[in-house]
Design a protein around this motif. Sequence first.
Motif, mmCIF file in Angstrom:
data_model
loop_
_atom_site.group_PDB
_atom_site.id
_atom_site.type_symbol
_atom_site.label_atom_id
_atom_site.label_comp_id
_atom_site.label_asym_id
_atom_site.label_seq_id
_atom_site.Cartn_x
_atom_site.Cartn_y
_atom_site.Cartn_z
ATOM 1 N N GLU A 1 20.849 5.227 81.408
ATOM 2 C CA GLU A 1 21.755 5.921 80.488
ATOM 3 C C GLU A 1 21.092 6.229 79.155
ATOM 4 O OE1 GLU A 1 24.953 7.753 78.751
ATOM 5 O OE2 GLU A 1 24.691 7.236 80.862
ATOM 6 N N TRP A 2 20.390 5.251 78.588
ATOM 7 C CA TRP A 2 19.922 5.363 77.216
ATOM 8 C C TRP A 2 18.406 5.508 77.072
ATOM 9 C CZ3 TRP A 2 23.021 6.274 73.262
ATOM 10 C CH2 TRP A 2 24.368 5.925 73.364
ATOM 11 N N GLY A 3 17.654 4.948 78.031
ATOM 12 C CA GLY A 3 16.210 4.834 77.807
ATOM 13 C C GLY A 3 15.866 3.766 76.789
ATOM 14 N N PHE A 4 16.871 3.043 76.309
ATOM 15 C CA PHE A 4 16.733 2.007 75.279
ATOM 16 C C PHE A 4 17.574 0.798 75.645
ATOM 17 C CE2 PHE A 4 14.866 5.097 72.513
ATOM 18 C CZ PHE A 4 14.333 4.426 71.423
ATOM 19 N N ALA A 5 17.141 -0.381 75.239
ATOM 20 C CA ALA A 5 17.968 -1.592 75.313
ATOM 21 C C ALA A 5 17.431 -2.596 74.302
ATOM 22 C CB ALA A 5 17.938 -2.197 76.718
#
Length: 312
Positions: free
Chosen positions: A30-34
């Motif tokens: 979803e984000w490419g980030f966490a």
Amino acid sequence: MSPQIPTLDIRRLDTDRDAFVAELGAAYREWGFAGIRGHGIPAAQIDASYEAFKRFFALPEDAKRKYHVPGGGGARGYTPFGVETAKGAQYSDLKEFWHVGREIPRDSKYADVMPPNLWPEEIPEFREQAYGLYQALDQLGSRVLSALALHIGLAETYFVDKTDSGNSILRPIHYPPITTDDIPNERAGAHEDINLITLLVGASAEGLEVRSRKGEWVPFTADADTIVVNIGDMLQRLTNHVYPSTTHRVVNPPGEKARQPRYSTPFFLHPNPDFVIDVLPSTITPENPSRYPEPITAQGYLEERLREIKLK
């Protein structure tokens, strides 16, 4: 409610593996980030590293420039203020930085593309602190990659022999105080990272923003105990965009906060220079046909991108 980028506890990789892998994979799709907490890197180690980095950036300009390597593409040592420019941007970023690379034997087959590190003699503790943080983030990055491998149906160890001599970079960054209100550029212009994954220490200072799938800029100011980990273009390409390399930037803070310096330290985890980035068969489907019929080596891709951002 505004959308929120998830933060997950990586200790669950050992205690609740399947659920953690599913949640982490969903966050990256979803984000490419966490955000990653429970990473085991002591706060005292991070603080001591930052103290050494701040001492270096406080040196006089001529002392810092001794460690700039002209024509070196910023691979090692110091890159002065106003050099790096986001791809397609009109103005350069408002930052100066230092690069630490992997320590390898000088008879290694990678020695021609992975030069020896430089170390500032004015700051005796810099080497120990910087390389200690480098190794800690390298190990954490390997754990994140093992979870991502599981999520797309690969062996947990898939990335181990592809990153064990990776051309990874630790980049302590100093964004100096902004002293006027009419600066046209941001501290770091909108960009995507080049590498497999990036681990950011110091995202507890506000300014990082991530562009959502809807095109909204979502601020991501992490807790002090959290390391932000995002997908880079190499992993996006390898996974046929299953994991998106998301556009992000560092904006100038409002009012008096702009008068404060900002420090952050990303670790750019790269594959071995001769690793061939070729779309993984498990990520090709009728709905997601291969976007990259031509493979490319990690080193070839890196050099292509460094030219685009004016480091080479």
